[in-house]
Each structure stands twice: as structure tokens, then as C-alpha cells.
Motif scaffolding. Structure first.
Motif, PDB file in Angstrom:
ATOM      1  N   PRO A 292      16.724   0.517  12.020  1.00 49.04           N
ATOM      2  CA  PRO A 292      16.636   0.111  10.565  1.00 49.04           C
ATOM      3  C   PRO A 292      15.941  -1.287  10.364  1.00 49.04           C
ATOM      4  N   TYR A 293      14.971  -1.555   9.366  1.00 47.73           N
ATOM      5  CA  TYR A 293      14.604  -2.696   9.334  1.00 47.73           C
ATOM      6  C   TYR A 293      14.334  -2.994   7.838  1.00 47.73           C
ATOM      7  N   VAL A 294      14.214  -4.143   7.240  1.00 46.93           N
ATOM      8  CA  VAL A 294      13.830  -4.728   6.025  1.00 46.93           C
ATOM      9  C   VAL A 294      12.318  -4.234   5.631  1.00 46.93           C
ATOM     10  N   PHE A 295      12.534  -3.744   4.210  1.00 49.74           N
ATOM     11  CA  PHE A 295      11.154  -3.166   3.873  1.00 49.74           C
ATOM     12  C   PHE A 295      10.963  -3.630   2.206  1.00 49.74           C
ATOM     13  N   GLU A 296       9.810  -3.630   1.852  1.00 51.50           N
ATOM     14  CA  GLU A 296       9.539  -3.808   0.507  1.00 51.50           C
ATOM     15  C   GLU A 296       8.720  -2.746  -0.123  1.00 51.50           C
ATOM     16  N   PHE A 297       9.125  -1.925  -0.933  1.00 45.58           N
ATOM     17  CA  PHE A 297       8.391  -0.910  -1.960  1.00 45.58           C
ATOM     18  C   PHE A 297       7.850  -1.806  -3.015  1.00 45.58           C
ATOM     19  N   ARG A 298       6.562  -1.490  -3.146  1.00 45.63           N
ATOM     20  CA  ARG A 298       5.775  -2.201  -4.156  1.00 45.63           C
ATOM     21  C   ARG A 298       5.233  -1.313  -5.356  1.00 45.63           C
ATOM     22  N   MET A 299       5.304  -1.867  -6.554  1.00 46.65           N
ATOM     23  CA  MET A 299       5.007  -1.060  -7.562  1.00 46.65           C
ATOM     24  C   MET A 299       3.770  -1.958  -8.408  1.00 46.65           C
TER      25      MET A 299
ATOM     26  N   ASP B 201       6.100 -10.585  -9.427  1.00 48.21           N
ATOM     27  CA  ASP B 201       5.620 -11.604  -8.934  1.00 48.21           C
ATOM     28  C   ASP B 201       6.104 -12.601  -8.110  1.00 48.21           C
ATOM     29  N   GLY B 202       7.174 -12.129  -7.310  1.00 49.54           N
ATOM     30  CA  GLY B 202       7.966 -12.930  -6.139  1.00 49.54           C
ATOM     31  C   GLY B 202       8.913 -13.627  -6.728  1.00 49.54           C
ATOM     32  N   ARG B 203       9.423 -13.421  -8.064  1.00 41.80           N
ATOM     33  CA  ARG B 203      10.641 -13.944  -8.571  1.00 41.80           C
ATOM     34  C   ARG B 203      11.751 -12.672  -9.108  1.00 41.80           C
ATOM     35  N   PRO B 204      13.086 -13.134  -8.692  1.00 44.00           N
ATOM     36  CA  PRO B 204      13.995 -12.142  -9.241  1.00 44.00           C
ATOM     37  C   PRO B 204      13.918 -12.010 -10.454  1.00 44.00           C
TER      38      PRO B 204
ATOM     39  N   ASN C  74       4.258  -6.554 -17.664  1.00 42.43           N
ATOM     40  CA  ASN C  74       3.118  -7.226 -18.184  1.00 42.43           C
ATOM     41  C   ASN C  74       1.834  -6.679 -17.279  1.00 42.43           C
ATOM     42  N   ASP C  75       0.821  -6.698 -17.904  1.00 42.00           N
ATOM     43  CA  ASP C  75      -0.611  -6.257 -17.276  1.00 42.00           C
ATOM     44  C   ASP C  75      -0.703  -7.023 -16.191  1.00 42.00           C
ATOM     45  N   GLY C  76      -0.945  -6.235 -15.056  1.00 41.18           N
ATOM     46  CA  GLY C  76      -1.340  -6.906 -13.700  1.00 41.18           C
ATOM     47  C   GLY C  76      -0.022  -7.335 -12.934  1.00 41.18           C
ATOM     48  N   MET C  77       1.073  -6.972 -13.552  1.00 40.75           N
ATOM     49  CA  MET C  77       2.313  -7.331 -12.600  1.00 40.75           C
ATOM     50  C   MET C  77       2.741  -6.522 -11.363  1.00 40.75           C
ATOM     51  N   GLU C  78       3.013  -7.139 -10.549  1.00 45.03           N
ATOM     52  CA  GLU C  78       3.629  -6.156  -9.255  1.00 45.03           C
ATOM     53  C   GLU C  78       5.042  -6.563  -9.019  1.00 45.03           C
ATOM     54  N   VAL C  79       5.744  -5.394  -8.871  1.00 46.96           N
ATOM     55  CA  VAL C  79       7.280  -5.535  -8.591  1.00 46.96           C
ATOM     56  C   VAL C  79       7.458  -5.004  -7.308  1.00 46.96           C
ATOM     57  N   VAL C  80       8.411  -5.699  -6.653  1.00 47.14           N
ATOM     58  CA  VAL C  80       8.888  -5.495  -5.534  1.00 47.14           C
ATOM     59  C   VAL C  80      10.402  -5.063  -5.402  1.00 47.14           C
ATOM     60  N   HIS C  81      10.856  -3.957  -4.506  1.00 44.78           N
ATOM     61  CA  HIS C  81      12.069  -3.880  -4.308  1.00 44.78           C
ATOM     62  C   HIS C  81      12.212  -3.965  -2.817  1.00 44.78           C
TER      63      HIS C  81
ATOM     64  N   CYS D  58       7.198  -8.406   5.926  1.00 44.56           N
ATOM     65  CA  CYS D  58       7.838  -8.592   5.080  1.00 44.56           C
ATOM     66  C   CYS D  58       8.410  -9.971   4.456  1.00 44.56           C
ATOM     67  N   GLU D  59       7.927 -10.287   3.370  1.00 45.60           N
ATOM     68  CA  GLU D  59       8.110 -11.648   2.591  1.00 45.60           C
ATOM     69  C   GLU D  59       9.586 -12.278   2.664  1.00 45.60           C
TER      70      GLU D  59
END
Length: 460
Positions: free
Chosen positions: A81-88, A127-130, A138-145, A370-371
């Protein structure tokens, strides 16, 4: 040092030899990116049209994958198992909607309470913030889970390398292993396993093969070679030959099926329907086993519909052995591919092979991609164990190694094998499957010949 008008960032990670590598991206202020004195408007317009030089893609876990990220227990290959970031990325239909509501609507495999907890605990970032549950897209936004990822187990069967050239590689894939990352599989996919265990480098898939199906797979090593293979396949210049063991005594006179195939995206299943896509498959009976009441059939799909061979054989009344999705009644509890070892769901992180000390230090390549894990490492000055990662991320899969959607052993394979692909320019062939080599009783009748000669695996 790279300059870009889009922003600035600094990335630090640790490579395999523990030497520090620092990549810096410095911003060039937007005020300096405008018009230069003395330049005409035509020159300015021509400059805007110039394509900016492409930057190298950011490293991923595929760049750093190694066999230390896996463990073999009994007949199964597990991923640690490992830490992973799903990106949307933002989509227009989500405008004016909250991120929380979109996640609840799009990912219905979990309930609203789950997403509420993930947002509240800071594991959903924009965009890197909780975010909070009222944050809008917002337009151009990237969300990470950020998740603690547990993958499904696969069979630990070896991979046969048929050809390994400068610009392509041909292998024989064991069943249960998907070609590329999908669903509950990422590192337990053929692309990752080949790089980790066979040092093939990063490969480009040029065609599909169901994860339950075994046999020939072609990978390209360069985009140019991938384009050549893909073009030939799309233009139907490649003849494909498969072997299938089907239920029942297949009639020698039955030679083809021309029924249209419809793919249901919701059910993830194909069916014969008039409104489906044109499909054609030719068949040739090779062997019959009257005691087992099964037959070996050579199949040649002349079109490339998803599950085409499986649905055509089922439509004719001869489903593939161990393929319950299309009506098979023969369920194999044990073959020479799968033993009666422990269920994948029974293995936990406390298993001796998974509880080794090295899992907490030497085997943490996932931090490089993974950031969240990189920041965690910076804050604590040491890598976390799998269990510690899971505890920090409130993982509901821990302490099991696999996830709650793990595949049962009987669903890992069917008796369908890709034997040969050929065009006017090349011909590749791999050995027949193991179930073809099983001893048949005296009631078995040979009607054709299946070659296993590796000399047929040639490039014209």
C-alpha cells in the motif's frame, strides 16, 4: 533553472541512491512578458502564435517503480500500500457547484459521509490547499484527493518475453493482469510489472487485451513505433488469432458469427443487438474433449469490438470456460495457474513478508511521486511505514493489503489466449496457454494443429 509565465514551484525528492535532486521553476513576472519596445503589432502577434517549448513531464511512480514495491505470497502478487493522489481538472458542467457536491455525485461508490470526512480532515485539496464543503469549482482548477491506495492482487505467473527490440517489445501476458492502470489496478498492471521486474523501461500500449485473457501483447518504446502499430490495427491490417476453450462440443461446420455487438457502458458488458456495432469472428474447431464436454476453438476476430470473441461464442451457445459474465457454467476451483492458497483478502500488513523493517525505510519510492508524502517526509524527517501512512489518512482498507473491491480467484482468468498477431510487415507468436498443455484423456480428439514454435515469432 526554467522560466515560465504560469507560476513558480520548488520540488525536492530523494532518488534511489539517496542523493538529493532539486528542481526549481522560477516565475518570469507577467509585467515582463508583454510587448517590447519598438516591435510592431504584427511581430507581437507572430510571437504569440509561436509554440512554447514543451517541458519534461513531472516524474511519476512509474519512473521509480521497483520489485521492492511488490511481494509474492503463495500464488499472488501484492502491491505494498502507498500514498496516492487522485487528480481532477475543472469541467464546464461543474461551474457554480461545490467540490463536495460534485464528488458525491460523480463517485457514488462511497457515501456522502465519507466525502464529508475527507474534506473535513484536509485530504481534498484545490490548487494545493485544503478546502471546506462550500468551496466552488473555478475555471482551470485542479483538485486532488489524497488516499492510502490498496490494489487488488493478481496471479504471480511469469511473463514470457517473446521479442525485445530497440523500439518495441512483445510479451505473453498472464491472466488477471491488466495491460495499463485501470480501476483498482495501477502498479499491478503489465506496464508497471514489466518495468519493475524485467527492466523494460516505460512502455506504450498499442492495443487492448482483457485482464482475464492471457497471451500476446505488443508494447512500443517510442511514440513513432506506437503510431505505426496503432495505425495498422485501426485500419484492420493486423490478423489476430486466439485460442479458446469453450463449453460443449463445438460443431466443425460452424465457421463464423456476424452478429452486431453492443457495449453497455453502465453494465460493462457486451451483448448481441441489432443496434450494436458491426462485428465478425471466424472459428475453427481444433480439439474436442467428450469427457470434459468442452472444445478447443481457434478464433479470428475480423473486427475489434470489446469482448467480441466472448460474446459471439456465448451467443452461439458455447461460452468460454470460467467466463461467468457470459454464461459459463464450468467454474474452475483449481488449475495449474491457481492453487488453493490463502485468499487475497486474508493477507494483512502483519504478514511476515509484509512486516519487514525495510518497508518503513528502503522501499518508499512512492514518496517521489506524491506531494503529500514529500511534505510529510519533510515535516518528520523520516519515512512512514504502511500502517503509519494508513493511520494518518484514516484508511478503511488497513490492515488488509488489498482493497475492499479485490477480485476473487475464480474471476481472475478465463480460458481465452491471444496466440498470434500478424500483418504484411511483421508476425509475432507466443506459446500456447498452460491449459492447452494439460493431459487429455483418451476421449480427446485432435482436429487441428496449434504450433508452439518460437521460430514463428519473427519480424519481416
Amino acid at each position: 533553472m526554467l522560466f515560465t509565465p504560469y507560476g513558480s514551484a520548488q520540488l525536492t525528492f530523494t532518488s534511489h541512491n539517496t542523493s538529493n535532486v532539486r528542481v526549481e521553476v522560477c516565475v518570469c513576472p507577467s509585467s515582463l512578458m508583454g510587448r517590447k519596445r519598438g516591435r510592431s503589432s504584427r511581430e507581437q502577434h507572430a510571437t504569440k502564435r509561436r509554440r512554447r517549448p514543451q517541458q519534461s513531464p513531472a516524474p511519476t511512480d512509474l519512473d521509480y517503480i521497483s520489485r521492492d514495491d511488490y511481494v509474492v505470497i503463495e500464488d499472488f502478487l501484492y502491491v505494498r500500500p502507498y500514498v496516492f493522489e487522485f487528480r481532477m481538472n475543472f469541467r464546464p458542467r461543474w461551474r457554480n457547484q461545490t467540490i463536495y457536491n460534485v464528488f458525491c455525485q460523480e463517485f457514488k461508490h462511497t457515501d456522502e459521509d465519507y466525502w464529508k470526512k475527507e474534506v473535513r480532515d484536509g485530504r481534498v485539496l484545490a490548487d494545493g490547499r485544503p478546502i471546506n464543503d462550500s468551496a466552488l469549482w473555478n475555471d482551470g482548477m485542479e483538485v486532488v484527493h489524497v488516499v492510502h491506495r490498496h490494489e487488488s492482487a493478481v496471479l504471480s505467473a511469469p511473463i514470457y518475453i517473446a521479442r525485445d527490440e530497440d523500439d518495441f517489445v512483445v510479451v505473453s501476458k498472464p491472466p488477471s493482469l491488466p495491460i495499463h492502470p485501470c480501476g483498482t489496478y495501477r502498479r499491478n498492471s503489465l506496464q508497471f510489472v514489466l518495468k519493475a521486474f524485467y527492466n523494460t523501461g516505460k512502455l506504450l500500449a498499442v492495443h487492448r487485451l482483457d485482464k482475464e485473457t492471457s497471451g500476446l501483447v505488443i508494447f512500443a518504446k517510442t511514440p513513432e513505433r506506437a503510431a505505426q502499430f496503432s495505425t495498422e490495427i485501426k485500419e484492420h491490417k493486423v490478423q489476430k488469432t486466439y485460442l479458446a476453450e469453450v463449453e460443449g462440443l463445438f460443431p466443425a461446420r460452424l465457421s463464423e458469427c456476424n452478429e452486431s455487438v453492443f457495449w453497455d457502458k453502465r453494465e460493462m458488458k457486451a451483448s448481441v443487438r441489432q443496434e450494436g456495432m458491426e462485428a465478425k469472428t471466424s472459428f475453427k474447431l481444433l480439439k474436442v474433449n467428450r469427457t470434459r464436454h468442452s472444445s478447443i476453438v481457434e478464433c479470428k476476430p475480423l473486427t475489434g469490438r470489446t469482448h467480441q470473441i466472448r460474446v459471439h461464442l456465448a451467443h452461439l451457445g458455447f461460452p468460454i470456460v470460467n467466463d461467468p459474465l457470459y454464461g459459463s457454467q464450468i467454474r474452475l476451483q483449481k488449475t495449474n495457474l491457481v492453487s488453493r492458497g490463502p485468499s487475497p483478502l486474508s493477507i494483512s500488513l502483519t504478514h511476515p513478508k509484509l512486516a519487514e523493517k525495510s518497508t518503513a525505510s528502503e522501499l518508499r519510492q512512492s514518496y517521489l511521486a506524491c506531494e503529500w508524502a514529500r511534505n510529510s517526509f519533510k515535516q518528520r524527517g523520516q519515512h512512514l511505514s504502511c500502517m503509519e501512512e494508513g493511520q494518518m489518512l484514516s484508511c478503511f482498507n488497513c490492515p488488509q493489503v488489498t482493497n475492499v473491491k479485490n477480485v476473487a480467484v475464480q474471476q481472475m482468468f478465463i480460458h481465452l489466449h491471444a496466440l498470434r498477431y500478424e500483418s504484411d510487415n511483421w508476425k509475432f507468436e507466443v506459446p500456447p496457454p498452460l491449459w492447452m498443455e494439460q493431459k487429455r484423456d483418451s476421449a480427446t480428439t485432435g482436429i487441428g494443429n496449434v504450433t508452439s514454435s518460437l521460430s514463428n515469432c519473427i519480424l519481416s
